[in-house]
Motif scaffolding. Structure first.
Motif, PDB file in Angstrom:
ATOM      1  N   PRO A 143      36.330  29.908 -10.480  1.00  0.00           N
ATOM      2  CA  PRO A 143      36.007  30.717 -11.664  1.00  0.00           C
ATOM      3  C   PRO A 143      34.518  30.632 -11.984  1.00  0.00           C
ATOM      4  CG  PRO A 143      36.964  28.650 -12.343  1.00  0.00           C
ATOM      5  CD  PRO A 143      37.056  28.676 -10.829  1.00  0.00           C
ATOM      6  N   SER A 144      34.012  31.608 -12.691  1.00  0.00           N
ATOM      7  CA  SER A 144      32.614  31.593 -13.114  1.00  0.00           C
ATOM      8  C   SER A 144      32.455  30.648 -14.308  1.00  0.00           C
ATOM      9  CB  SER A 144      32.163  32.998 -13.505  1.00  0.00           C
ATOM     10  OG  SER A 144      32.893  33.448 -14.640  1.00  0.00           O
ATOM     11  N   ASP A 145      31.201  30.326 -14.628  1.00  0.00           N
ATOM     12  CA  ASP A 145      30.937  29.438 -15.768  1.00  0.00           C
ATOM     13  C   ASP A 145      31.425  30.069 -17.071  1.00  0.00           C
ATOM     14  OD1 ASP A 145      29.797  27.652 -14.041  1.00  0.00           O
ATOM     15  OD2 ASP A 145      27.728  28.278 -14.444  1.00  0.00           O
ATOM     16  N   GLU A 146      31.280  31.367 -17.200  1.00  0.00           N
ATOM     17  CA  GLU A 146      31.745  32.042 -18.409  1.00  0.00           C
ATOM     18  C   GLU A 146      33.258  31.978 -18.530  1.00  0.00           C
ATOM     19  OE1 GLU A 146      31.724  33.939 -21.973  1.00  0.00           O
ATOM     20  OE2 GLU A 146      30.034  33.090 -20.849  1.00  0.00           O
ATOM     21  N   GLU A 147      33.970  32.157 -17.421  1.00  0.00           N
ATOM     22  CA  GLU A 147      35.433  32.054 -17.440  1.00  0.00           C
ATOM     23  C   GLU A 147      35.871  30.644 -17.804  1.00  0.00           C
ATOM     24  OE1 GLU A 147      36.830  35.385 -14.162  1.00  0.00           O
ATOM     25  OE2 GLU A 147      36.151  33.406 -13.478  1.00  0.00           O
ATOM     26  N   LEU A 148      35.156  29.647 -17.307  1.00  0.00           N
ATOM     27  CA  LEU A 148      35.491  28.260 -17.650  1.00  0.00           C
ATOM     28  C   LEU A 148      35.273  27.997 -19.131  1.00  0.00           C
ATOM     29  CD1 LEU A 148      34.195  25.985 -14.735  1.00  0.00           C
ATOM     30  CD2 LEU A 148      36.544  26.448 -15.409  1.00  0.00           C
ATOM     31  N   ARG A 149      34.193  28.509 -19.696  1.00  0.00           N
ATOM     32  CA  ARG A 149      33.927  28.285 -21.115  1.00  0.00           C
ATOM     33  C   ARG A 149      35.012  28.929 -21.974  1.00  0.00           C
ATOM     34  NH1 ARG A 149      28.384  28.777 -19.558  1.00  0.00           N
ATOM     35  NH2 ARG A 149      28.471  31.048 -19.796  1.00  0.00           N
ATOM     36  N   ARG A 150      35.403  30.152 -21.626  1.00  0.00           N
ATOM     37  CA  ARG A 150      36.475  30.801 -22.378  1.00  0.00           C
ATOM     38  C   ARG A 150      37.794  30.055 -22.222  1.00  0.00           C
ATOM     39  NH1 ARG A 150      34.374  35.754 -20.208  1.00  0.00           N
ATOM     40  NH2 ARG A 150      36.174  35.810 -18.801  1.00  0.00           N
ATOM     41  N   PHE A 151      38.060  29.569 -21.021  1.00  0.00           N
ATOM     42  CA  PHE A 151      39.292  28.819 -20.774  1.00  0.00           C
ATOM     43  C   PHE A 151      39.313  27.519 -21.576  1.00  0.00           C
ATOM     44  CE2 PHE A 151      41.189  25.341 -18.260  1.00  0.00           C
ATOM     45  CZ  PHE A 151      42.527  25.730 -18.303  1.00  0.00           C
ATOM     46  N   ASP A 152      38.189  26.794 -21.573  1.00  0.00           N
ATOM     47  CA  ASP A 152      38.116  25.521 -22.296  1.00  0.00           C
ATOM     48  C   ASP A 152      38.246  25.733 -23.797  1.00  0.00           C
ATOM     49  OD1 ASP A 152      37.795  22.783 -22.660  1.00  0.00           O
ATOM     50  OD2 ASP A 152      35.619  22.922 -22.772  1.00  0.00           O
ATOM     51  N   LYS A 153      37.657  26.803 -24.300  1.00  0.00           N
ATOM     52  CA  LYS A 153      37.712  27.079 -25.733  1.00  0.00           C
ATOM     53  C   LYS A 153      39.101  27.507 -26.177  1.00  0.00           C
ATOM     54  CE  LYS A 153      35.370  29.794 -29.307  1.00  0.00           C
ATOM     55  NZ  LYS A 153      34.317  30.801 -29.596  1.00  0.00           N
ATOM     56  N   GLY A 154      39.837  28.206 -25.306  1.00  0.00           N
ATOM     57  CA  GLY A 154      41.119  28.748 -25.712  1.00  0.00           C
ATOM     58  C   GLY A 154      42.318  27.864 -25.441  1.00  0.00           C
TER      59      GLY A 154
ATOM     60  N   TYR B 246      36.757  18.852 -13.622  1.00  0.00           N
ATOM     61  CA  TYR B 246      38.043  18.657 -14.296  1.00  0.00           C
ATOM     62  C   TYR B 246      38.586  19.983 -14.831  1.00  0.00           C
ATOM     63  CZ  TYR B 246      41.138  17.159 -18.130  1.00  0.00           C
ATOM     64  OH  TYR B 246      42.196  16.997 -18.991  1.00  0.00           O
ATOM     65  N   LEU B 247      37.720  20.801 -15.439  1.00  0.00           N
ATOM     66  CA  LEU B 247      38.150  22.093 -15.958  1.00  0.00           C
ATOM     67  C   LEU B 247      38.575  23.041 -14.827  1.00  0.00           C
ATOM     68  CD1 LEU B 247      35.588  22.932 -18.800  1.00  0.00           C
ATOM     69  CD2 LEU B 247      37.988  22.290 -19.043  1.00  0.00           C
ATOM     70  N   ARG B 248      37.885  22.982 -13.707  1.00  0.00           N
ATOM     71  CA  ARG B 248      38.243  23.860 -12.593  1.00  0.00           C
ATOM     72  C   ARG B 248      39.641  23.557 -12.075  1.00  0.00           C
ATOM     73  NH1 ARG B 248      33.951  26.774 -10.635  1.00  0.00           N
ATOM     74  NH2 ARG B 248      31.901  26.148 -11.465  1.00  0.00           N
ATOM     75  N   LYS B 249      39.996  22.273 -12.051  1.00  0.00           N
ATOM     76  CA  LYS B 249      41.336  21.910 -11.601  1.00  0.00           C
ATOM     77  C   LYS B 249      42.389  22.394 -12.595  1.00  0.00           C
ATOM     78  CE  LYS B 249      40.044  17.891  -8.817  1.00  0.00           C
ATOM     79  NZ  LYS B 249      40.180  16.424  -8.630  1.00  0.00           N
ATOM     80  N   LEU B 250      42.106  22.231 -13.906  1.00  0.00           N
ATOM     81  CA  LEU B 250      43.050  22.709 -14.913  1.00  0.00           C
ATOM     82  C   LEU B 250      43.173  24.233 -14.852  1.00  0.00           C
ATOM     83  CD1 LEU B 250      42.196  20.558 -18.080  1.00  0.00           C
ATOM     84  CD2 LEU B 250      44.051  20.234 -16.455  1.00  0.00           C
ATOM     85  N   TYR B 251      42.056  24.901 -14.634  1.00  0.00           N
ATOM     86  CA  TYR B 251      42.055  26.365 -14.557  1.00  0.00           C
ATOM     87  C   TYR B 251      42.905  26.834 -13.376  1.00  0.00           C
ATOM     88  CZ  TYR B 251      40.190  31.134 -14.469  1.00  0.00           C
ATOM     89  OH  TYR B 251      40.053  32.495 -14.488  1.00  0.00           O
ATOM     90  N   PHE B 252      42.796  26.153 -12.259  1.00  0.00           N
ATOM     91  CA  PHE B 252      43.568  26.527 -11.067  1.00  0.00           C
ATOM     92  C   PHE B 252      45.061  26.263 -11.287  1.00  0.00           C
ATOM     93  CE2 PHE B 252      45.493  25.351  -6.970  1.00  0.00           C
ATOM     94  CZ  PHE B 252      45.287  26.532  -6.263  1.00  0.00           C
TER      95      PHE B 252
END
Length: 326
Positions: free
Chosen positions: A187-198, A173-179
């Protein structure tokens, strides 16, 4: 003064008559007497017969299984492993279960398998037998019920939730929102965590859109300590004069108190009617979380019950112009 032995070699065998007798426990001894009076074991063995094979290894007796459940309740032990350990560790509890000094009590795996084998109808039947025993011994009045609820943390993690519409887990779900927001793929797991947090939008997780892959009946909600977790709601109706539980219900974790009290009270009335018809519920007591016009109307006017439910503090003055006097 004797000196403690630093090393001790266990005996190969010990005769049963050499073992010390288990200390008596007046409570559990009396409980066994009450269970014998209502033929608890005999009735349960007849009720569970369809769920056991005629051949093969014998399982745990239903009376023993339910006694271990009682021990968990009375000893305040929530896990099946803890119940099994406590029974194995205590000679008086082993005696309560019907095991001699040279016999091993059931393991936690046996307890778990039996719980999975027996349906809810058998557990409800055992509950009614206990209510009947309490009524016959003057321990059940049934006039005034106290209703209260608590949260039960589900044996499932929020990490196990998936989308109901497409089965995506949280990472997908986060990967789709990130895209959608960045146009970048993989994206890497670290990029996803930063994206979800922000991210500031779509932070809430709805029970209408998400469910646990391992426990679909659990619901996402806020626990008493402020944590969000998958949970259930347990609600009990208790005879306030004798402290006997008359009804024990489990609901979805997102159901409010005002939506469940009617079902819990009706369940208590049904149990009383089936076990001791002469008992009649007349009053219901609950805290302010159960206060609503609908609850008061149903309990007082439809069920003919006197209610003691305090009204919570309101920020604004109530308007009654469109309400009936009743």
């Amino acid at each position: 003064m004797g000196l403690g032995k630093r090393e001790h070699q266990q005996s190969f065998w010990v005769a049963a008559d050499k073992l010390c007798n288990a200390p008596r426990n007046a409570f559990y001894d009396r409980l066994n007497q009450l269970l014998d009076e209502v033929k608890f074991d005999e009735q349960l063995e007849e009720a569970v017969e369809p769920y056991y094979e005629k051949s093969g290894r014998k399982g745990i007796a239903p009376g023993t299984y339910f006694r271990m459940i009682f021990i968990g309740y009375f000893e305040d032990i929530s896990s099946q492993r803890g119940i099994a350990w406590r029974c194995a560790d205590s000679r008086s509890l082993a005696k309560f279960l019907g095991f001699g000094p040279d016999e091993a009590t059931p393991e936690h795996s046996t307890l778990s398998l039996t719980r999975e084998r027996l349906p809810m109808e058998v557990h409800r039947f055992a509950f009614e037998l206990i209510l009947k025993a309490t009524a016959e011994n003057g321990l059940l009045k049934g006039k005034t019920l106290g209703v209260d609820a608590t949260d039960l943390e589900a044996n499932a993690s929020l990490k196990s939730i998936v989308r109901k519409d497409n089965g995506d887990d949280w990472q997908a779900y986060l990967r789709k929102l990130y895209f959608e927001e960045t146009g970048k793929d993989n994206p890497s797991d670290e990029e996803l965590r930063r994206f979800d947090k922000g991210r500031k939008s779509k932070k809430k997780v709805s029970n209408d859109e998400w469910e646990s892959a391992t426990d679909p009946d659990s619901r996402i909600g806020k626990m008493k300590d402020g944590r969000f977790h998958l949970k259930y709601k347990a609600e009990n109706a208790v005879d306030l004069e004798t402290q006997v539980i008359v009804s024990a219900e489990v609901y979805y974790g997102n159901r409010g108190d005002t939506h469940t009290i009617e079902d819990t009270v009706n369940s208590a009335k049904t149990h009383l009617r089936e076990t001791c018809p002469e008992k009649e519920v007349q009053e219901v007591v609950a805290d302010k979380g159960y206060h609503s016009e609908h609850v008061l109307d149903v309990l007082q006017n439809e069920s003919d019950l006197r209610t003691y439910i305090p009204e919570p503090d309101r920020k604004y003055q109530r308007t009654w112009t469109d309400k009936s006097p009743q």
